[in-house]
Design an enzyme around this catalytic site. Structure first.
Site, PDB file in Angstrom:
ATOM      1  N   PRO A 279       0.820  -1.219   0.000  1.00 18.55           N
ATOM      2  CA  PRO A 279       0.000   0.000   0.000  1.00 18.55           C
ATOM      3  C   PRO A 279       0.851   1.265   0.000  1.00 18.55           C
ATOM      4  O   PRO A 279       1.962   1.292   0.539  1.00 18.55           O
ATOM      5  CB  PRO A 279      -0.788  -0.121   1.307  1.00 18.55           C
ATOM      6  CG  PRO A 279       0.122  -0.911   2.205  1.00 18.55           C
ATOM      7  CD  PRO A 279       0.815  -1.895   1.309  1.00 18.55           C
ATOM      8  N   ARG A 317      -0.744  16.934  -8.858  1.00 18.02           N
ATOM      9  CA  ARG A 317      -1.838  16.039  -9.222  1.00 18.02           C
ATOM     10  C   ARG A 317      -2.987  16.732  -9.964  1.00 18.02           C
ATOM     11  O   ARG A 317      -3.497  16.177 -10.946  1.00 18.02           O
ATOM     12  CB  ARG A 317      -2.380  15.304  -7.985  1.00 18.02           C
ATOM     13  CG  ARG A 317      -1.375  14.343  -7.351  1.00 18.02           C
ATOM     14  CD  ARG A 317      -2.012  13.507  -6.245  1.00 18.02           C
ATOM     15  NE  ARG A 317      -2.914  12.516  -6.805  1.00 18.02           N
ATOM     16  CZ  ARG A 317      -4.222  12.586  -6.750  1.00 18.02           C
ATOM     17  NH1 ARG A 317      -4.823  13.615  -6.163  1.00 18.02           N
ATOM     18  NH2 ARG A 317      -4.960  11.628  -7.288  1.00 18.02           N
ATOM     19  N   CYS A 347       3.776  30.281 -14.087  1.00 14.43           N
ATOM     20  CA  CYS A 347       3.395  30.855 -15.381  1.00 14.43           C
ATOM     21  C   CYS A 347       2.940  29.759 -16.348  1.00 14.43           C
ATOM     22  O   CYS A 347       3.594  29.463 -17.352  1.00 14.43           O
ATOM     23  CB  CYS A 347       4.569  31.639 -15.956  1.00 14.43           C
ATOM     24  SG  CYS A 347       4.122  32.679 -17.350  1.00 14.43           S
TER      25      CYS A 347
END
Length: 420
Positions: A279, A317, A347
């Protein structure tokens, strides 16, 4: 909040017993904050479900490789799953043991193989025939036999984002299921390899048990074929990938998940084999938040923006996967909310952390980006020459700085200009 370690007290967000506002004041922002209690509870959920069974937990280091985080798990007796020699070095520095570490990854170099063999890792999860030959040669040069498990691609749809689905024919990972039996025979014939197990990892942020059971059935069918060819498979590695709640997902309880897989293996008559769980996200994802400060509020004709001091270089993400993270105020305001896109100063138009969020905020306010403990800091970068964030571990009513904030001068300390 997604985890009880992060909660409000009198309208102020706390990490365990510490005010998030005080953490931001002491350590600055952007700031990653981890809860030791949350890390401990999720690990124990896995470990308790494995207790009394031939089953072990290897923490996926790639999800969060901070030394303090790894040390929390090492103190509880965890094994580790690594994908680079750099991660091996981190495991050892954090108090983990090489003999409790499995080495995964599709592109291990000869140098990495040598380093892992000399350290004495538990097993190599091998992903191709060329990698088998390379490992055999490295082991031969050291006068050793390398313990190997083949990562088999079962062509099972994990029903997750395509970038984090790893068990389909179109993915780069693993040995094709149709080639696996012959590949095992080839590995068995190599004098410096010791075939000890079989491995499978079908993806990440999986919120159903059924894909795991489908993959297990194919894997166990293959084990029976391999053993009929004269090899012995001592362990079955079911990988990781169990999802967490970011928004409204309802993944299975960790204990229920582990027990369901172990029961299925026993039902199939393979209860004598050791089972490895790997995990990552489900251990650390909801054990961390990213604190950020609102710099400006920018109204627009079609969109209004809350511009914060965290950016896509701090948390990749959303930009990479269009991933959703809840964003909440550190101090609740008794004021009307307005709809903002929460964006950073990088930017790039892709520099956003949350879209269409209803927030009652003013410049200078603090926000917490939730469920940031997995694939947060580890995927951060120095894009736009931005120093990476500091990291803090909260333990009860104490907070410790576990990674200093980078300084701009550190970012180009190894560079040089051309001579005259």
């Amino acid at each position: 909040m997604s985890d009880s370690a992060f909660h409000y007290v009198d309208g102020v967000l706390h990490a365990e017993g510490v005010s998030a506002a005080s953490l931001a004041q002491q350590f600055g922002t952007p700031l990653y904050v981890y809860s030791r209690d949350a890390l401990t509870r999720t690990y124990r959920a896995y470990a308790d479900a494995c207790a009394g069974r031939r089953a072990v937990v290897h923490v996926a280091v790639k999800a969060n490789s901070n030394l303090a985080v790894l040390n929390v798990f090492a103190r509880m007796g965890a094994g580790f799953d690594i994908v680079s020699s750099g991660e091996l070095a981190r495991v050892l520095a954090a108090g983990g043991k090489a003999e409790n570490t499995v080495f995964s990854g599709v592109g291990k170099s000869a140098a990495e193989m040598r380093e892992a063999l000399e350290a004495g890792v538990k097993c190599f999860n091998v992903e191709s025939i060329p990698e088998l030959h390379a490992l055999n040669e490295v082991a031969k040069s050291l006068g050793k036999r390398a313990p190997v498990s083949l990562r088999v691609n079962p062509d099972v749809d994990a029903k997750t984002h395509p970038y984090i689905s790893t068990g389909l024919k179109s993915n780069k990972f693993g040995v094709a299921f149709s080639d696996a039996r012959a590949t095992y025979r080839e590995a068995h014939a190599m004098p410096n390899l010791d075939v000890v197990g079989i491995d499978c990892h079908i993806g990440s942020q999986i919120t159903e048990i059924s894909p795991y059971l489908d993959a297990l059935d194919k894997l166990l069918d293959l084990v029976e074929q391999i053993e009929s060819d004269g090899m012995s498979i001592r362990h079955v590695d079911v990988g990781g990938g169990l999802g967490i709640t970011y928004d409204d997902e309802t993944p299975p309880d960790i204990g229920d998940f582990v027990r369901a897989l172990l029961a299925h293996i026993e039902k199939r008559g393979h209860g004598q084999r050791e089972v490895y769980f790997e995990p990552g996200r489900s251990l650390v994802g909801n054990a961390g938040v990213l604190l950020t400060r609102v710099e400006y509020l920018k109204p627009g004709e079609e969109k209004s923006f809350a511009i914060v001091d965290a950016a896509m270089n701090d948390l990749a993400r959303p930009a990479m996967y269009e991933a959703f993270h809840r964003i909440v105020p550190v101090v609740k305001r008794d004021a009307p909310a307005h709809t903002y896109d929460v964006v950073g100063p990088v930017c790039e138009s892709g520099d956003w952390l949350g879209r269409d969020r209803d927030l009652a905020v003013e410049p200078g306010d603090l926000l917490a980006i939730c469920s940031a403990g997995a694939y947060g800091f580890v995927m951060s970068s120095n894009y736009n020459t931005r120093p990476r964030a500091a990291e803090v571990m909260v333990d009860g009513e104490r907070a410790r700085l576990v990674r200093q904030r980078e300084d701009v001068r550190q970012l180009f300390a190894g560079e040089s200009i051309l001579p005259d």
